[in-house]
Design a protein around this motif. Structure first.
Motif, PDB file in Angstrom:
ATOM      1  N   ALA A  32      47.448  49.554  32.046  1.00  0.00           N
ATOM      2  CA  ALA A  32      46.934  48.777  33.173  1.00  0.00           C
ATOM      3  C   ALA A  32      45.939  49.594  33.990  1.00  0.00           C
ATOM      4  O   ALA A  32      44.868  49.100  34.361  1.00  0.00           O
ATOM      5  CB  ALA A  32      48.089  48.301  34.047  1.00  0.00           C
ATOM      6  N   GLU A  33      46.297  50.833  34.276  1.00  0.00           N
ATOM      7  CA  GLU A  33      45.386  51.694  35.030  1.00  0.00           C
ATOM      8  C   GLU A  33      44.067  51.880  34.282  1.00  0.00           C
ATOM      9  O   GLU A  33      42.992  51.837  34.884  1.00  0.00           O
ATOM     10  CB  GLU A  33      46.042  53.048  35.305  1.00  0.00           C
ATOM     11  N   ASP A  34      44.140  52.074  32.974  1.00  0.00           N
ATOM     12  CA  ASP A  34      42.929  52.262  32.167  1.00  0.00           C
ATOM     13  C   ASP A  34      42.012  51.042  32.232  1.00  0.00           C
ATOM     14  O   ASP A  34      40.804  51.182  32.443  1.00  0.00           O
ATOM     15  CB  ASP A  34      43.280  52.543  30.704  1.00  0.00           C
ATOM     16  N   VAL A  35      42.567  49.849  32.022  1.00  0.00           N
ATOM     17  CA  VAL A  35      41.703  48.665  31.976  1.00  0.00           C
ATOM     18  C   VAL A  35      41.167  48.302  33.365  1.00  0.00           C
ATOM     19  O   VAL A  35      40.032  47.835  33.476  1.00  0.00           O
ATOM     20  CB  VAL A  35      42.390  47.454  31.290  1.00  0.00           C
ATOM     21  N   VAL A  36      41.954  48.527  34.408  1.00  0.00           N
ATOM     22  CA  VAL A  36      41.462  48.250  35.762  1.00  0.00           C
ATOM     23  C   VAL A  36      40.353  49.238  36.122  1.00  0.00           C
ATOM     24  O   VAL A  36      39.314  48.851  36.674  1.00  0.00           O
ATOM     25  CB  VAL A  36      42.612  48.275  36.791  1.00  0.00           C
ATOM     26  N   GLN A  37      40.537  50.499  35.786  1.00  0.00           N
ATOM     27  CA  GLN A  37      39.490  51.487  36.058  1.00  0.00           C
ATOM     28  C   GLN A  37      38.220  51.157  35.279  1.00  0.00           C
ATOM     29  O   GLN A  37      37.111  51.252  35.818  1.00  0.00           O
ATOM     30  CB  GLN A  37      39.982  52.891  35.717  1.00  0.00           C
ATOM     31  N   GLU A  38      38.367  50.749  34.030  1.00  0.00           N
ATOM     32  CA  GLU A  38      37.208  50.364  33.228  1.00  0.00           C
ATOM     33  C   GLU A  38      36.512  49.156  33.835  1.00  0.00           C
ATOM     34  O   GLU A  38      35.279  49.071  33.828  1.00  0.00           O
ATOM     35  CB  GLU A  38      37.622  50.078  31.787  1.00  0.00           C
ATOM     36  N   ALA A  39      37.261  48.209  34.379  1.00  0.00           N
ATOM     37  CA  ALA A  39      36.659  47.050  35.036  1.00  0.00           C
ATOM     38  C   ALA A  39      35.818  47.489  36.241  1.00  0.00           C
ATOM     39  O   ALA A  39      34.705  46.986  36.450  1.00  0.00           O
ATOM     40  CB  ALA A  39      37.741  46.059  35.466  1.00  0.00           C
ATOM     41  N   PHE A  40      36.328  48.437  37.021  1.00  0.00           N
ATOM     42  CA  PHE A  40      35.554  48.950  38.152  1.00  0.00           C
ATOM     43  C   PHE A  40      34.309  49.696  37.679  1.00  0.00           C
ATOM     44  O   PHE A  40      33.246  49.581  38.300  1.00  0.00           O
ATOM     45  CB  PHE A  40      36.423  49.842  39.048  1.00  0.00           C
ATOM     46  N   VAL A  41      34.413  50.436  36.603  1.00  0.00           N
ATOM     47  CA  VAL A  41      33.243  51.131  36.049  1.00  0.00           C
ATOM     48  C   VAL A  41      32.182  50.111  35.645  1.00  0.00           C
ATOM     49  O   VAL A  41      30.988  50.297  35.907  1.00  0.00           O
ATOM     50  CB  VAL A  41      33.651  52.022  34.854  1.00  0.00           C
ATOM     51  N   ARG A  42      32.600  49.031  35.019  1.00  0.00           N
ATOM     52  CA  ARG A  42      31.643  47.986  34.622  1.00  0.00           C
ATOM     53  C   ARG A  42      31.016  47.322  35.838  1.00  0.00           C
ATOM     54  O   ARG A  42      29.838  46.983  35.828  1.00  0.00           O
ATOM     55  CB  ARG A  42      32.321  46.970  33.722  1.00  0.00           C
ATOM     56  N   ALA A  51      27.279  42.255  43.130  1.00  0.00           N
ATOM     57  CA  ALA A  51      27.191  41.957  44.563  1.00  0.00           C
ATOM     58  C   ALA A  51      27.090  40.458  44.816  1.00  0.00           C
ATOM     59  O   ALA A  51      27.445  39.983  45.890  1.00  0.00           O
ATOM     60  CB  ALA A  51      25.991  42.671  45.177  1.00  0.00           C
ATOM     61  N   ARG A  52      26.637  39.685  43.820  1.00  0.00           N
ATOM     62  CA  ARG A  52      26.497  38.237  43.980  1.00  0.00           C
ATOM     63  C   ARG A  52      27.715  37.453  43.500  1.00  0.00           C
ATOM     64  O   ARG A  52      27.741  36.229  43.582  1.00  0.00           O
ATOM     65  CB  ARG A  52      25.247  37.761  43.238  1.00  0.00           C
ATOM     66  N   VAL A  53      28.741  38.124  43.015  1.00  0.00           N
ATOM     67  CA  VAL A  53      29.939  37.450  42.515  1.00  0.00           C
ATOM     68  C   VAL A  53      30.698  36.853  43.692  1.00  0.00           C
ATOM     69  O   VAL A  53      30.879  37.507  44.729  1.00  0.00           O
ATOM     70  CB  VAL A  53      30.828  38.454  41.737  1.00  0.00           C
ATOM     71  N   ASP A  54      31.134  35.591  43.534  1.00  0.00           N
ATOM     72  CA  ASP A  54      31.853  34.902  44.617  1.00  0.00           C
ATOM     73  C   ASP A  54      33.197  35.542  44.927  1.00  0.00           C
ATOM     74  O   ASP A  54      33.570  35.697  46.085  1.00  0.00           O
ATOM     75  CB  ASP A  54      32.084  33.428  44.267  1.00  0.00           C
ATOM     76  N   ASN A  55      33.965  35.889  43.879  1.00  0.00           N
ATOM     77  CA  ASN A  55      35.297  36.455  44.061  1.00  0.00           C
ATOM     78  C   ASN A  55      35.379  37.740  43.234  1.00  0.00           C
ATOM     79  O   ASN A  55      35.767  37.714  42.069  1.00  0.00           O
ATOM     80  CB  ASN A  55      36.362  35.446  43.620  1.00  0.00           C
ATOM     81  N   PRO A  56      35.021  38.875  43.832  1.00  0.00           N
ATOM     82  CA  PRO A  56      34.968  40.129  43.077  1.00  0.00           C
ATOM     83  C   PRO A  56      36.303  40.530  42.445  1.00  0.00           C
ATOM     84  O   PRO A  56      36.335  41.021  41.323  1.00  0.00           O
ATOM     85  CB  PRO A  56      34.526  41.169  44.108  1.00  0.00           C
ATOM     86  N   GLU A  57      37.412  40.300  43.143  1.00  0.00           N
ATOM     87  CA  GLU A  57      38.706  40.689  42.578  1.00  0.00           C
ATOM     88  C   GLU A  57      39.034  39.844  41.351  1.00  0.00           C
ATOM     89  O   GLU A  57      39.557  40.356  40.359  1.00  0.00           O
ATOM     90  CB  GLU A  57      39.824  40.578  43.613  1.00  0.00           C
ATOM     91  N   ALA A  58      38.717  38.580  41.397  1.00  0.00           N
ATOM     92  CA  ALA A  58      38.941  37.716  40.231  1.00  0.00           C
ATOM     93  C   ALA A  58      38.063  38.164  39.063  1.00  0.00           C
ATOM     94  O   ALA A  58      38.508  38.162  37.914  1.00  0.00           O
ATOM     95  CB  ALA A  58      38.655  36.260  40.582  1.00  0.00           C
ATOM     96  N   TRP A  59      36.831  38.551  39.347  1.00  0.00           N
ATOM     97  CA  TRP A  59      35.938  39.057  38.298  1.00  0.00           C
ATOM     98  C   TRP A  59      36.542  40.306  37.669  1.00  0.00           C
ATOM     99  O   TRP A  59      36.589  40.437  36.439  1.00  0.00           O
ATOM    100  CB  TRP A  59      34.553  39.349  38.891  1.00  0.00           C
ATOM    101  N   LEU A  60      36.996  41.227  38.502  1.00  0.00           N
ATOM    102  CA  LEU A  60      37.605  42.465  38.004  1.00  0.00           C
ATOM    103  C   LEU A  60      38.850  42.170  37.171  1.00  0.00           C
ATOM    104  O   LEU A  60      39.062  42.764  36.115  1.00  0.00           O
ATOM    105  CB  LEU A  60      37.966  43.391  39.169  1.00  0.00           C
ATOM    106  N   ARG A  61      39.687  41.227  37.641  1.00  0.00           N
ATOM    107  CA  ARG A  61      40.903  40.869  36.911  1.00  0.00           C
ATOM    108  C   ARG A  61      40.548  40.293  35.544  1.00  0.00           C
ATOM    109  O   ARG A  61      41.146  40.646  34.536  1.00  0.00           O
ATOM    110  CB  ARG A  61      41.744  39.868  37.702  1.00  0.00           C
ATOM    111  N   THR A  62      39.557  39.416  35.503  1.00  0.00           N
ATOM    112  CA  THR A  62      39.143  38.813  34.235  1.00  0.00           C
ATOM    113  C   THR A  62      38.631  39.869  33.273  1.00  0.00           C
ATOM    114  O   THR A  62      38.980  39.865  32.089  1.00  0.00           O
ATOM    115  CB  THR A  62      38.068  37.731  34.485  1.00  0.00           C
TER     116      THR A  62
END
Length: 164
Positions: A32-42, A51-62
């Protein structure tokens, strides 16, 4: 505030929650830590678009969910086995939480995904359907079947020992 500062604030606010959600989703805190960190890197690599994403946390989760799914496919393809969840991987969790993680691991991946996103990420059914790319009815069926399976897996027998 710069894009990197905004992302840093989002990281501070969302990282623990996302790791908790993806731990239930993957069955492994390290994964979980690996994939969440990779999502933040992306997200950092796409700072203008992010910066234009409506729901950044949902984008990161996806993104994290998709990364976890890709890793599962890779593991199955090359090794034929999913990683085993063992209690000593979670020394900071109580026995009830470890039992829940074991029960979640025993579910089919589709049911585990739906349960984790609905009950641990508090996502509505429509958002889960969108994130997983399936119809709403499919998510509802997976939730129903997953709950029933978890109830069986977590039920106590008459002698008080949890069933496997």
């Amino acid at each position: 505030m710069s894009g990197e500062d905004q992302l840093r604030d989002l990281y501070d606010a969302s990282y623990p929650r996302l790791v908790g959600q993806l731990t239930a989703f993957t069955g492994s805190r390290a994964e979980a830590e690996d994939v969440v960190q990779e999502a933040f890197v992306r997200a950092l690599g796409r700072s203008r678009g992010f910066a234009r994403v409506d729901n950044p946390e949902a984008w990161l989760r996806t993104v994290a969910v998709n990364l976890a799914r890709s890793r599962w496919r890779r593991v199955r393809r090359f090794a034929g086995l999913l990683p085993d969840l063992v209690p000593d991987q979670h020394p900071d969790l109580g026995p009830d939480r470890v039992a829940l993680l074991h029960a979640l691991e025993a579910l089919p991946a589709a049911q585990r995904e739906a349960i984790a996103l609905h009950h641990l990420a508090d996502l509505p059914v429509a958002d889960i359907a969108s994130a997983l790319g399936v119809p709403v009815g499919t998510v509802k069926a997976r939730l129903s079947r997953g709950r029933a399976a978890l109830a069986d897996l977590l039920a106590d027998d008459p002698e008080g020992a949890p069933r496997a």
